[in-house]
Enzyme design. Structure first.
Site, PDB file in Angstrom:
ATOM      1  N   GLY A  50      84.502  21.366 107.475  1.00 11.38           N
ATOM      2  CA  GLY A  50      84.863  20.833 106.241  1.00 11.38           C
ATOM      3  C   GLY A  50      84.019  21.574 105.097  1.00 11.38           C
ATOM      4  CD  GLN A  55      80.078  22.741 101.267  1.00 19.37           C
ATOM      5  OE1 GLN A  55      80.979  22.000 101.644  1.00 19.37           O
ATOM      6  NE2 GLN A  55      79.082  23.143 102.165  1.00 19.37           N
ATOM      7  CB  CYS A 108      75.321  21.839 105.420  1.00 18.69           C
ATOM      8  SG  CYS A 108      75.945  21.862 103.645  1.00 18.69           S
ATOM      9  CG  LEU A 109      80.129  25.905 106.367  1.00 22.73           C
ATOM     10  CD1 LEU A 109      81.497  26.066 105.831  1.00 22.73           C
ATOM     11  CD2 LEU A 109      79.845  26.684 107.562  1.00 22.73           C
ATOM     12  CG  HIS A 150      78.356  16.662 105.445  1.00 19.77           C
ATOM     13  ND1 HIS A 150      77.484  17.339 106.294  1.00 19.77           N
ATOM     14  CD2 HIS A 150      78.572  17.848 104.659  1.00 19.77           C
ATOM     15  CE1 HIS A 150      77.053  18.469 106.082  1.00 19.77           C
ATOM     16  NE2 HIS A 150      77.919  18.754 105.075  1.00 19.77           N
ATOM     17  CD  GLU A 151      82.488  18.651 103.683  1.00 21.41           C
ATOM     18  OE1 GLU A 151      82.115  19.258 102.936  1.00 21.41           O
ATOM     19  OE2 GLU A 151      81.946  19.024 105.009  1.00 21.41           O
ATOM     20  CG  HIS A 154      78.738  18.865 100.138  1.00 23.64           C
ATOM     21  ND1 HIS A 154      77.538  19.695  99.740  1.00 23.64           N
ATOM     22  CD2 HIS A 154      79.053  19.117 101.376  1.00 23.64           C
ATOM     23  CE1 HIS A 154      77.023  20.313 100.839  1.00 23.64           C
ATOM     24  NE2 HIS A 154      78.112  19.784 101.763  1.00 23.64           N
TER      25      HIS A 154
END
Ligand code: ZN
Length: 185
Positions: A50, A55, A108-109, A150-151, A154
């Site tokens: 994701g 991000q 997480c990226l 999670h997304e 963000h």
């Protein structure tokens, strides 16, 4: 101002953009579609499941996911716990979380080398707009439901380090300090 696709980079903690509340997307244009395509490519290049627009430095309420089918998860169950391919969600709203919260290790990226246990409800419903401009409502379970949550976090400036269980939070303290030290805003 037009988005320069070639300049999009994954923002790492503590980039201030990651803490902003992103703005709704008013119109879905060729640029929105081009950014979504680029984000999907960046997600694959980074081996993530994701990626949210903040991000990559854009304060937009949009994210992409691709939760591949694997042992124990499928796009074909009701509700699904994986996706058939990449999916784009614009202006998403989550509703109706059900089931007792479950811990699961998330990464997480935007937080390289950090992983930790996060508790989330196992089922949730999302209403969002697709790149075709049509609104849809779907329910997911398992990893897909977790990924949506999670997304969506963000888009409100929330990171897994805010939600981690105490033990995980303690374990990643020095890795977080390293990221803070290495950050070049
Ligand atoms: Zn993330």
């Amino acid at each position: 101002m037009p988005v320069d696709l070639a300049s999009l980079r994954i923002q790492c903690y503590p980039a201030p953009m990651l803490r902003n509340k992103a703005a709704p997307i008013e119109n879905i244009t060729d640029e929105t579609r081009a950014v979504a395509d680029r984000m999907i490519q960046m997600m694959y290049d980074s081996e993530g499941i994701g990626l949210a627009a903040p991000q990559v430095g854009l304060s937009w309420r949009m994210f992409v996911v691709h939760v591949p089918e694997d042992e124990g998860r499928s796009p074909a169950t009701d509700p699904p716990s994986a996706t058939l391919g990449p999916e784009v969600y614009i202006n998403p709203i989550l509703t109706n979380p059900t089931g007792p919260v479950e811990p699961y290790e998330e990464g997480c990226l935007s937080l390289p080398d950090i992983r930790g246990q996060v508790q989330r409800p196992p089922n949730i419903t999302i209403t969002a707009t697709g790149l075709d401009g049509k609104q849809f409502t779907r329910t997911a379970s398992g990893l897909l439901a977790r990924c949506w949550q999670h997304e969506s976090d963000h888009l409100d400036g929330v990171l897994i380090i805010d939600r981690m269980m105490q033990m995980s939070r303690l374990k990643c303290r020095s890795a977080l300090r390293d990221l803070e030290r290495d950050f070049e805003g």
